[in-house]
Motif scaffolding. Structure first.
Motif, short mmCIF file in Angstrom:
data_model
loop_
_atom_site.label_atom_id
_atom_site.label_comp_id
_atom_site.label_asym_id
_atom_site.label_seq_id
_atom_site.Cartn_x
_atom_site.Cartn_y
_atom_site.Cartn_z
N PRO A 17 0.83 -1.21 0.00
CA PRO A 17 0.00 0.00 0.00
C PRO A 17 0.86 1.26 0.00
CG PRO A 17 0.13 -0.89 2.21
CD PRO A 17 0.85 -1.88 1.33
N ALA A 18 0.32 2.34 -0.53
CA ALA A 18 1.01 3.63 -0.49
C ALA A 18 1.06 4.11 0.97
CB ALA A 18 0.28 4.64 -1.35
N THR A 19 2.23 4.57 1.41
CA THR A 19 2.36 5.01 2.79
C THR A 19 3.25 6.25 2.91
OG1 THR A 19 4.33 3.69 3.33
CG2 THR A 19 2.20 2.63 3.63
N SER A 20 3.11 6.91 4.05
CA SER A 20 4.06 7.92 4.52
C SER A 20 4.92 7.23 5.55
CB SER A 20 3.30 9.10 5.13
OG SER A 20 4.17 9.95 5.84
N LEU A 21 6.23 7.23 5.32
CA LEU A 21 7.14 6.36 6.06
C LEU A 21 8.15 7.13 6.91
CD1 LEU A 21 8.34 3.37 6.35
CD2 LEU A 21 9.86 4.02 4.46
N ALA A 22 8.36 6.66 8.15
CA ALA A 22 9.46 7.11 9.00
C ALA A 22 10.48 5.99 9.04
CB ALA A 22 8.98 7.43 10.41
N ILE A 23 11.76 6.30 8.80
CA ILE A 23 12.80 5.27 8.77
C ILE A 23 13.79 5.49 9.90
CG2 ILE A 23 14.47 4.04 7.34
CD1 ILE A 23 13.41 5.40 4.90
N GLN A 102 25.72 -4.75 2.68
CA GLN A 102 26.54 -4.44 1.51
C GLN A 102 25.78 -3.66 0.44
OE1 GLN A 102 29.92 -5.43 1.51
NE2 GLN A 102 29.38 -5.96 3.62
N VAL A 103 24.47 -3.47 0.65
CA VAL A 103 23.64 -2.80 -0.36
C VAL A 103 24.04 -1.33 -0.48
CG1 VAL A 103 21.27 -2.06 -0.88
CG2 VAL A 103 21.71 -4.37 -0.04
N SER A 104 24.20 -0.86 -1.69
CA SER A 104 24.58 0.54 -1.93
C SER A 104 23.41 1.47 -1.60
CB SER A 104 24.98 0.74 -3.39
OG SER A 104 23.85 0.62 -4.23
N PRO A 105 23.69 2.74 -1.34
CA PRO A 105 22.60 3.69 -1.11
C PRO A 105 21.61 3.74 -2.27
CG PRO A 105 24.66 4.63 -0.37
CD PRO A 105 25.01 3.35 -1.07
N ILE A 106 22.11 3.65 -3.50
CA ILE A 106 21.21 3.69 -4.66
C ILE A 106 20.28 2.50 -4.66
CG2 ILE A 106 21.11 3.54 -7.18
CD1 ILE A 106 23.67 5.18 -7.29
N ASP A 107 20.81 1.28 -4.42
CA ASP A 107 19.96 0.09 -4.40
C ASP A 107 19.00 0.09 -3.22
OD1 ASP A 107 20.96 -0.92 -6.74
OD2 ASP A 107 22.40 -2.28 -5.79
N PHE A 108 19.42 0.69 -2.11
CA PHE A 108 18.52 0.81 -0.96
C PHE A 108 17.25 1.56 -1.38
CE2 PHE A 108 16.82 2.99 2.77
CZ PHE A 108 16.86 2.01 3.75
N ASP A 126 20.40 12.96 11.31
CA ASP A 126 21.60 12.13 11.28
C ASP A 126 21.37 10.77 10.63
OD1 ASP A 126 19.94 11.21 13.25
OD2 ASP A 126 21.47 11.10 14.83
N PHE A 127 20.30 10.65 9.87
CA PHE A 127 19.97 9.39 9.20
C PHE A 127 21.03 9.04 8.17
CE2 PHE A 127 17.83 7.39 5.48
CZ PHE A 127 17.51 6.17 6.06
N SER A 128 21.40 7.75 8.13
CA SER A 128 22.31 7.26 7.10
C SER A 128 21.80 5.91 6.60
CB SER A 128 23.74 7.14 7.63
OG SER A 128 23.81 6.21 8.69
N PHE A 131 25.56 0.88 2.24
CA PHE A 131 26.87 0.35 2.64
C PHE A 131 27.66 1.35 3.47
CE2 PHE A 131 31.42 -0.42 1.35
CZ PHE A 131 31.57 -1.58 2.09
N ARG A 132 28.03 0.91 4.69
CA ARG A 132 28.80 1.73 5.63
C ARG A 132 28.14 3.07 5.95
NH1 ARG A 132 35.18 0.72 3.86
NH2 ARG A 132 35.19 -1.51 4.37
N GLY A 133 26.82 3.14 5.76
CA GLY A 133 26.10 4.38 6.04
C GLY A 133 26.53 5.53 5.17
N LEU A 134 26.96 5.21 3.93
CA LEU A 134 27.46 6.26 3.03
C LEU A 134 26.36 7.21 2.56
CD1 LEU A 134 29.99 4.19 0.87
CD2 LEU A 134 30.51 5.81 2.71
N GLY A 135 25.13 6.71 2.50
CA GLY A 135 24.01 7.57 2.11
C GLY A 135 23.54 8.40 3.30
N LYS A 136 23.34 9.69 3.08
CA LYS A 136 22.88 10.59 4.13
C LYS A 136 21.51 11.15 3.76
CE LYS A 136 26.88 9.91 6.05
NZ LYS A 136 27.01 8.95 7.16
N ALA A 137 20.95 11.93 4.67
CA ALA A 137 19.60 12.45 4.45
C ALA A 137 19.52 13.27 3.17
CB ALA A 137 19.16 13.29 5.66
N HIS A 138 20.54 14.10 2.88
CA HIS A 138 20.48 14.92 1.68
C HIS A 138 20.59 14.06 0.42
CE1 HIS A 138 24.87 14.65 2.48
NE2 HIS A 138 24.97 14.64 1.17
#
Length: 281
Positions: A17-23, A102-108, A126-128, A131-138
């Motif tokens: 279903p379509a949702t508004s998500l908090a991660i 091991q999943v990349s930020p793009i694949d996440f 401070d969300f990341s 892989f290794r938390g390389l993806g950040k909120a921006h």
């Protein structure tokens, strides 16, 4: 509240279903976490869709070898209860393992979030991710590509520091219950098995136990709360926890919930000699 356990990659044939998500992992579901989740609920109501939370099990750091994350402020069952009380419609519990780490930020984003039909995402500053938390909120905003909106919640602070799971953990380990309770926005609680014959309490989930000391507590017994004293002595490896109650009922459930009010004494030599609660079970 519906709970959906998923693993990466998700099943492409499932109609989510379509949702508004908090991660987030949301250990403690403290005041800062609550702002993130409440915003997801608010946006869900605005958009006319379900509100949802994505959390992970087990803790990513425990999978990656951190010895600091073998106990938690809120084990998963407690966390799910809090989400439900907050009014969350749906919780995704993502299985975290070494392959997922091991999943990349793009694949996440492309192979997890997009497949779940997310329309709005709320995260902390401070969300990341990936892989290794390389993806950040921006980065999440950039990868959204107009397929979903992203809102980043700024830090929620006390007068002296950021309200965080780490600072709550530190407060508990120092016996500073009042500080931990304030940061949580509720009393810190644990659950466990109680053997009334010798007043021994055995913690069942992987909960963080406060520092050595004598604590004033309230204990849920059936549908009522009873004041008591919990003695914690980590130096006693066999029986580190002893519980005493005021006016206990004649019958007691085997499993009890204990809420911490304050530290009464941290004098090791005096533990049990002059209890706040004088009547034992």
């Amino acid at each position: 509240m519906k709970i959906i356990r998923i693993s990466y990659p998700t099943n492409s044939s499932t109609d989510y279903p379509a949702t508004s998500l908090a991660i987030g992992y949301f250990d403690g579901v403290h005041r800062g976490h609550q702002v993130v989740i409440q915003n997801a609920i608010k946006q869900a109501k605005t958009l006319g869709i379900l509100s949802s939370v994505m959390t992970f099990d087990p803790h990513p750091k425990s999978v990656l070898g951190s010895r600091e994350h073998t106990s938690f402020i809120t084990p998963l069952p407690d966390k799910l209860q809090i989400f439900e009380k907050m009014g969350v419609d749906l919780v995704y519990v993502v299985s975290f393992n070494r392959d997922f780490s091991q999943v990349s930020p793009i694949d996440f984003v492309e192979r997890l979030l997009v497949s779940l039909q997310i329309k709005y995402i709320t995260v902390g500053f401070d969300f990341s991710f990936g892989f290794r938390g390389l993806g950040k909120a921006h980065d999440l905003k950039l990868l959204a590509k107009s397929r979903f909106q992203v809102q980043v919640i700024t830090s929620v602070n006390s007068q002296v520091e950021k309200i965080s799971s780490t600072n709550i953990r530190n407060a508990l380990q120092m016996g500073n219950i009042e500080k931990a309770n304030y940061y949580l926005g509720r009393r810190y609680s644990i659950q466990g098995l109680f053997h009334s014959e010798h007043n021994h309490f055995f913690v069942t989930p992987p909960s963080i136990m406060p520092a050595l000391g004598e604590y004033l507590v309230e204990v849920k017994i059936h549908d009522q709360w009873v004041y008591g004293t919990l003695y914690i002595n980590h130096e006693d490896k066999k029986l580190p926890f002893s519980l005493y109650l005021i006016d206990p009922p004649t019958s007691l459930p085997e499993c009890l919930e204990i809420q911490f009010i304050c530290l009464a004494s941290n004098d090791v030599s005096q533990l049990g000699e002059n209890p706040v609660v004088k009547k034992s079970i």
